[in-house]
Design an enzyme around this catalytic site. Structure first.
Site, mmCIF file in Angstrom:
data_model
loop_
_atom_site.group_PDB
_atom_site.id
_atom_site.type_symbol
_atom_site.label_atom_id
_atom_site.label_comp_id
_atom_site.label_asym_id
_atom_site.label_seq_id
_atom_site.Cartn_x
_atom_site.Cartn_y
_atom_site.Cartn_z
ATOM 1 N N MET A 136 0.815 -1.208 0.000
ATOM 2 C CA MET A 136 0.000 0.000 0.000
ATOM 3 C C MET A 136 0.857 1.270 0.000
ATOM 4 O O MET A 136 2.065 1.217 0.202
ATOM 5 C CB MET A 136 -0.920 -0.018 1.229
ATOM 6 C CG MET A 136 -1.859 -1.219 1.268
ATOM 7 S SD MET A 136 -2.586 -1.534 2.892
ATOM 8 C CE MET A 136 -3.660 -0.123 3.073
ATOM 9 N N HIS A 137 0.181 2.400 -0.253
ATOM 10 C CA HIS A 137 0.688 3.756 -0.027
ATOM 11 C C HIS A 137 1.620 4.312 -1.100
ATOM 12 O O HIS A 137 1.726 5.521 -1.246
ATOM 13 C CB HIS A 137 1.410 3.875 1.321
ATOM 14 C CG HIS A 137 0.723 3.247 2.467
ATOM 15 N ND1 HIS A 137 -0.563 3.571 2.828
ATOM 16 C CD2 HIS A 137 1.122 2.280 3.343
ATOM 17 C CE1 HIS A 137 -0.925 2.851 3.879
ATOM 18 N NE2 HIS A 137 0.069 2.061 4.202
ATOM 19 N N ASP B 1 -3.111 -5.352 0.176
ATOM 20 C CA ASP B 1 -2.713 -6.656 0.734
ATOM 21 C C ASP B 1 -3.392 -6.945 2.063
ATOM 22 O O ASP B 1 -3.817 -8.069 2.316
ATOM 23 C CB ASP B 1 -1.181 -6.768 0.840
ATOM 24 C CG ASP B 1 -0.530 -5.593 1.547
ATOM 25 O OD1 ASP B 1 -1.236 -4.705 2.069
ATOM 26 O OD2 ASP B 1 0.723 -5.556 1.566
#
Length: 403
Positions: free
Chosen positions: A86-87, A245
């Site tokens: 992520m991110h 995830d």
């Protein structure tokens, strides 16, 4: 999508340390899997990058290995699903190719931009617009750093994409994202499950630079011919939008409704707690993200150096050693009984301190301590850090009936 009992599905997890491919049948049974490791690039202090082409090449190889190992026929594969770290920020140009290495979640270079943004919009607007604390390594501060430090590259950027969304673009040629991962960018409003227009206006970013949002279970498109040939599948094989995830691991465990919480120790560590309405921590010590299921959300406590702490220890002091050997060493020492503690802030920290400048430390070392004590302390330090997040959730009355 789901397959019937005579078809197969392939899941791809684009992680931070490796990419994994898993083959399942229509009943959900895992039949085969393959993985390939890669590293984090750190050309300067506080930088954490990865080459998107490395992701793509490794992904194609692990898919091909799964197909070849299992001896299934390509026409039996009903679809591919994507999960991802992520991110992070991948800047792509008009041709859909990455313009530079991706800035991933472990990056800490954007501390100055983060502080300026905090002062500009304030805690209340941040909570109302995104439901999340500011943190380095998220797409928003990384983009602000780029606009200041690499303005010519920023000007060439057509889309800001998350890692798995870049991979899907290469596989299918279709641009898009979905709520579970998009809500981890700090550019997204999890309350409305779409990009945060007030925030985009505040930072002068056009919504046209962000991909359209689709539901996680939707079909993004079919495998392009060149990609299909590289991974051993048929052109046109459906590719699903997928999800973050953490949301997909929770979904796989049946963690959908409030009360059951998952704890994940990967490169980073997360506590995932479903909530029935999009409520956020008023002090923004926890994250509010969308679940991969429509109209579901979760609160998340995240630490940055979970498995990464053990990998750091192994690579620096026992290079090439297996984690099993380190685990056996740790078992030689009684739990939390030797007066040595480890703070796992090797890359700064998120929950609960939210401080990119936090630093790791061993505390309580004496002449009596040896290698086994150090290994055990690192493992326990990670778990104690996650426990802080769990205690914080309970203090906010987040239901925690089973972990």
């Amino acid at each position: 999508m789901s397959g019937d009992l005579d078809s197969y599905l392939i899941g791809i997890d684009l992680g931070t340390s490796s990419v994994k491919a898993v083959l399942i049948n229509g009943a959900g049974k895992i039949l085969d899997w393959a993985d390939e490791e890669y590293g984090i690039l750190s050309p300067r202090s506080d930088w954490a990058e990865q080459d998107p082409q490395t992701w793509l090449a490794a992904s194609l190889r692990v898919i091909r290995r799964v197909v070849e190992k299992s001896k299934i026929r390509p026409q039996e594969v009903a679809g591919l699903g994507l999960a991802g770290q992520m991110h992070g920020l991948v800047c792509v140009g008009d041709d859909g190719k990455a313009l530079r290495p991706a800035i991933i979640w472990a990056d800490r270079r954007s501390k100055t931009q983060l502080q300026r943004l905090q002062q500009k919009i304030g805690l209340q607007h941040l909570a109302d617009w995104t439901g999340n604390p500011l943190a380095t390594g998220f797409m928003l501060p990384s983009w602000l750093w780029l606009t200041e430090n690499e303005p010519q590259l920023a000007a060439k950027t057509r889309y800001l994409l998350l890692p798995k969304d870049y991979l899907r673009l290469q596989l299918t040629g279709k641009v898009g994202s979905e709520p579970s991962d998009a809500s981890s960018t700090l550019l997204f409003d999890p309350h409305t499950r779409n990009w945060s227009l007030p925030l985009l206006e505040a930072i002068n970013l056009s919504p046209d630079c962000l991909p359209p949002i689709y539901e996680s279970a939707g079909v993004a498109g079919g495998l392009l011919p060149g990609m299909a040939a590289a991974c051993g599948l048929l052109s046109g094989t459906p590719v699903i939008f997928g999800g973050s995830d953490v949301s997909l691991q929770a979904l796989a465990q049946g963690i959908v409704n409030a009360g059951v919480v998952s704890c994940t120790i990967g490169t980073g560590g997360q506590l995932f707690a479903p909530v029935s309405t999009p409520i956020h921590d008023p002090l923004l010590r926890l994250h509010l993200f969308c679940h991969a299921i429509p109209d579901h959300w979760h609160m998340e406590a995240a630490i940055l150096s979970a498995g990464l702490s053990l990998r750091w220890l192994r690579d620096r002091f026992w290079p090439g050693q297996s984690y099993e050997v380190l685990a056996n060493m740790a078992q030689e020492v009684e739990a939390a009984n030797q007066g040595i503690f480890f703070l796992p802030y090797l890359a700064g920290e998120r929950t609960p301190v939210m401080d990119p400048t936090a630093r790791a430390a061993f505390i309580g070392l004496t002449l009596e301590h040896g290698q086994a004590h150090i290994v055990r302390a690192v493992m326990e330090g990670v778990v104690f850090a996650l426990r802080q997040g769990l205690d914080l959730m309970r203090s906010l009355n987040v239901p925690v009936n089973r972990l």
